[in-house]
Write a protein that holds these residues in place. Structure first.
Motif, short mmCIF file in Angstrom:
data_model
loop_
_atom_site.label_atom_id
_atom_site.label_comp_id
_atom_site.label_asym_id
_atom_site.label_seq_id
_atom_site.Cartn_x
_atom_site.Cartn_y
_atom_site.Cartn_z
N GLY A 122 0.79 -1.22 0.00
CA GLY A 122 0.00 0.00 0.00
C GLY A 122 0.82 1.26 0.00
O GLY A 122 2.03 1.27 0.22
N HIS A 123 0.12 2.35 -0.24
CA HIS A 123 0.70 3.69 -0.18
C HIS A 123 -0.21 4.50 0.76
O HIS A 123 -0.10 4.37 1.96
N MET A 124 -1.15 5.25 0.21
CA MET A 124 -2.08 5.98 1.07
C MET A 124 -3.28 5.10 1.43
O MET A 124 -3.93 4.56 0.55
N VAL A 125 -3.54 4.97 2.72
CA VAL A 125 -4.78 4.34 3.18
C VAL A 125 -5.90 5.36 3.04
O VAL A 125 -7.00 5.05 2.56
N GLU A 126 -5.61 6.59 3.45
CA GLU A 126 -6.51 7.72 3.30
C GLU A 126 -5.71 8.89 2.75
O GLU A 126 -4.58 9.12 3.19
N GLY A 127 -6.27 9.61 1.80
CA GLY A 127 -5.48 10.59 1.08
C GLY A 127 -5.74 12.05 1.37
O GLY A 127 -5.40 12.90 0.56
N CYS A 128 -6.35 12.38 2.50
CA CYS A 128 -6.64 13.78 2.84
C CYS A 128 -7.36 14.47 1.69
O CYS A 128 -6.89 15.46 1.13
N MET A 129 -8.53 13.92 1.33
CA MET A 129 -9.33 14.43 0.21
C MET A 129 -10.57 15.14 0.77
O MET A 129 -11.50 14.48 1.23
N PRO A 130 -10.59 16.47 0.74
CA PRO A 130 -11.70 17.21 1.33
C PRO A 130 -12.94 17.27 0.44
O PRO A 130 -12.84 17.27 -0.79
N VAL A 131 -14.10 17.31 1.08
CA VAL A 131 -15.37 17.59 0.40
C VAL A 131 -15.69 19.05 0.67
O VAL A 131 -15.76 19.47 1.83
N VAL A 132 -15.87 19.84 -0.40
CA VAL A 132 -16.06 21.27 -0.23
C VAL A 132 -17.44 21.71 -0.71
O VAL A 132 -18.09 21.03 -1.51
N SER A 149 -26.80 17.56 -6.74
CA SER A 149 -25.75 17.41 -7.74
C SER A 149 -24.40 17.53 -7.03
O SER A 149 -24.16 18.51 -6.31
N VAL A 150 -23.55 16.55 -7.24
CA VAL A 150 -22.24 16.54 -6.57
C VAL A 150 -21.15 16.24 -7.58
O VAL A 150 -21.34 15.40 -8.48
N LYS A 178 -21.81 14.16 -10.91
CA LYS A 178 -21.21 14.88 -12.03
C LYS A 178 -19.72 14.56 -12.07
O LYS A 178 -19.03 14.65 -11.06
N VAL A 179 -19.24 14.18 -13.25
CA VAL A 179 -17.83 13.84 -13.40
C VAL A 179 -17.14 14.93 -14.23
O VAL A 179 -17.56 15.22 -15.36
N TYR A 180 -16.10 15.51 -13.68
CA TYR A 180 -15.35 16.56 -14.35
C TYR A 180 -13.94 16.05 -14.69
O TYR A 180 -13.45 15.09 -14.10
N SER A 181 -13.32 16.73 -15.61
CA SER A 181 -12.01 16.27 -16.08
C SER A 181 -10.90 16.56 -15.09
O SER A 181 -9.81 15.98 -15.18
N SER A 182 -11.14 17.47 -14.15
CA SER A 182 -10.11 17.80 -13.17
C SER A 182 -10.77 18.28 -11.88
O SER A 182 -11.94 18.69 -11.87
N TYR A 183 -10.00 18.25 -10.80
CA TYR A 183 -10.50 18.77 -9.53
C TYR A 183 -10.71 20.28 -9.60
O TYR A 183 -11.60 20.82 -8.93
N ASP A 184 -9.91 20.96 -10.40
CA ASP A 184 -10.09 22.40 -10.56
C ASP A 184 -11.46 22.69 -11.18
O ASP A 184 -12.15 23.64 -10.77
N ASP A 185 -11.85 21.90 -12.16
CA ASP A 185 -13.17 22.09 -12.78
C ASP A 185 -14.28 21.78 -11.78
O ASP A 185 -15.33 22.44 -11.77
N ALA A 186 -14.06 20.77 -10.94
CA ALA A 186 -15.05 20.42 -9.91
C ALA A 186 -15.20 21.56 -8.91
O ALA A 186 -16.31 21.90 -8.49
N LYS A 196 -23.56 21.22 -5.64
CA LYS A 196 -23.59 21.66 -4.24
C LYS A 196 -22.31 21.27 -3.49
O LYS A 196 -21.82 22.03 -2.65
N TYR A 197 -21.81 20.08 -3.79
CA TYR A 197 -20.60 19.58 -3.12
C TYR A 197 -19.62 19.06 -4.17
O TYR A 197 -20.01 18.63 -5.25
N ALA A 198 -18.33 19.07 -3.81
CA ALA A 198 -17.30 18.53 -4.70
C ALA A 198 -16.19 17.90 -3.88
O ALA A 198 -15.84 18.39 -2.80
N LEU A 199 -15.65 16.82 -4.40
CA LEU A 199 -14.50 16.17 -3.80
C LEU A 199 -13.23 16.74 -4.40
O LEU A 199 -13.13 16.91 -5.62
N MET A 200 -12.25 17.04 -3.55
CA MET A 200 -10.96 17.55 -4.00
C MET A 200 -9.87 16.49 -3.82
O MET A 200 -9.99 15.61 -2.96
N GLY A 201 -8.81 16.60 -4.60
CA GLY A 201 -7.70 15.68 -4.48
C GLY A 201 -6.74 16.08 -3.38
O GLY A 201 -6.77 17.22 -2.89
#
Length: 367
Positions: A122-132, A149-150, A178-186, A196-201
């Protein structure tokens, strides 16, 4: 709350400068012998072709910087993805031996499609990915996704799995994913009200926290709060390579275990080492790496979480129709268990608490 067990600082070997004795001819002879020995030693090194993405792998960074790979006779050859071949395509084509930053969903979907891969660490078990969300947005937990819509890819099984745990048989129908091509677009989609919400890397934490400070958005949760130990990134190789090179695989694991021990005892120094390796400022890496609650690296294969992820992906249709593959045939925990025992025997006295904690973690997550 996960326990973070600090390891004792590993004792670095002292470098001694030996004064040459005898005549100039004797010195020349000694130098020739040293050059020959160094050449022979390098020729005995086993090269492992590795893709770890632009964000890198902090345990690989430490293992290289501290000489742990060299101690094991391993030399890492980084292989970058290209516009035409991502990490998983490189692995399927045999152009790399190990991939460690391609998540868990991607390898599992490859396996479901018939690519013979094995997860062995393994590498990351959890990756510090915020929901904004926009500042002031209500958050009641994952149930806040229902009917909204997320900007989250539904192949991110932590979210769909958590919604199924609420009692919804088909999470794809109750959320507008909703699937975007990048986290910046999300992120932009949140800001302009498209979702309303988005997951960040993980790599977005530095920028996200600046926006939080400005009052534009807020972090309402993290993926690790949606599903604990969800399995962010696994180490994976072609099954044939893993089976044909057990000693190499165990050598990699031993080196990374030592690196993890060092990392847990030297977090701030690890930030600087890794920032330099990936060409970023310390603050950029510290924005996620110093967040102990949400950033969690571990060499363990994390079999139980991988099996859980496989079952969620199967139920949501991401493994194709009527997949008959037994995922446990593609998770090798034996090599990790042997390598952990070997590393404990060789280095356990340097960090007894760390190796004891690793054994406990393995017993809880792989059996």
């Amino acid at each position: 709350m996960k326990k973070r067990v600090l390891a004792l600082m590993l004792v670095l070997g002292m470098t001694f400068s030996l004064a040459a004795c005898g005549s100039s001819n004797d010195k020349k002879s000694d130098d020739t012998k040293t050059e020959t020995t160094d050449k022979d030693s390098k020729e005995k090194m086993t090269t492992v072709k590795w893709n770890y993405g632009s964000s890198g792998n902090v345990l690989v960074t430490i293992a290289e910087e501290e000489g742990y790979f060299e101690d094991e006779g391993i030399e890492i050859e980084p292989v970058e993805a290209t516009q035409n071949m991502d990490a998983m395509a490189l692995l399927a084509a045999g152009k790399v031996d190990v991939v460690s930053n391609a998540g868990t969903s991607n390898p599992l979907q490859q396996i479901a499609q018939g690519v013979d891969l094995t997860i062995f660490g393994g590498h990351m078990v959890e990756g510090c990915m915020p929901v904004v969300a926009k500042a002031g947005t209500e958050w009641k937990g994952i149930e806040s996704f229902i009917g909204q819509s997320v900007a989250v890819n539904p192949s991110y099984f932590a979210f769909t799995g958590a919604i199924m745990d609420l009692g919804y048989d088909n999470p794809l129908d109750v959320v507008d994913w909703k699937v975007y091509s990048s986290y910046d677009d999300a992120l932009a989609a949140v800001q302009n009200g498209e979702v309303k919400y988005a997951l960040m890397g993980t790599q977005n934490n530095y920028g996200v926290k600046q926006l939080v400070d400005s009052g534009d958005i807020e972090i309402v949760s993290y993926q690790s709060e949606i599903m604990e130990n969800y399995s962010c990134c696994r180490m994976v190789g072609q099954t044939k390579w893993v089976n044909d090179n057990p000693d190499t695989v165990k050598a990699i694991i031993r080196a990374l275990l030592r690196a993890q021990s060092w990392y847990e005892a030297n977090k701030e120094e690890a930030v600087s080492l890794h920032a330099k390796r990936i060409g970023q400022k310390d603050d950029y890496v510290a924005a996620y790496m110093m967040d102990d609650k949400h950033y969690f690296v571990n060499v363990d294969p994390l079999k139980n979480s991988v099996v859980r992820a496989w079952n969620i992906l199967d139920k949501t249709g991401y493994l194709g129709d009527d997949c008959k593959i037994d995922i446990e045939d593609h998770i090798n925990t034996e090599l990790y268990e042997e390598a952990l025992a070997e590393a404990t025997k060789s280095y356990g006295d340097e960090a007894p608490d760390f190796y004891e904690a690793q054994q406990k973690f393995f017993d809880e997550n792989d059996k």
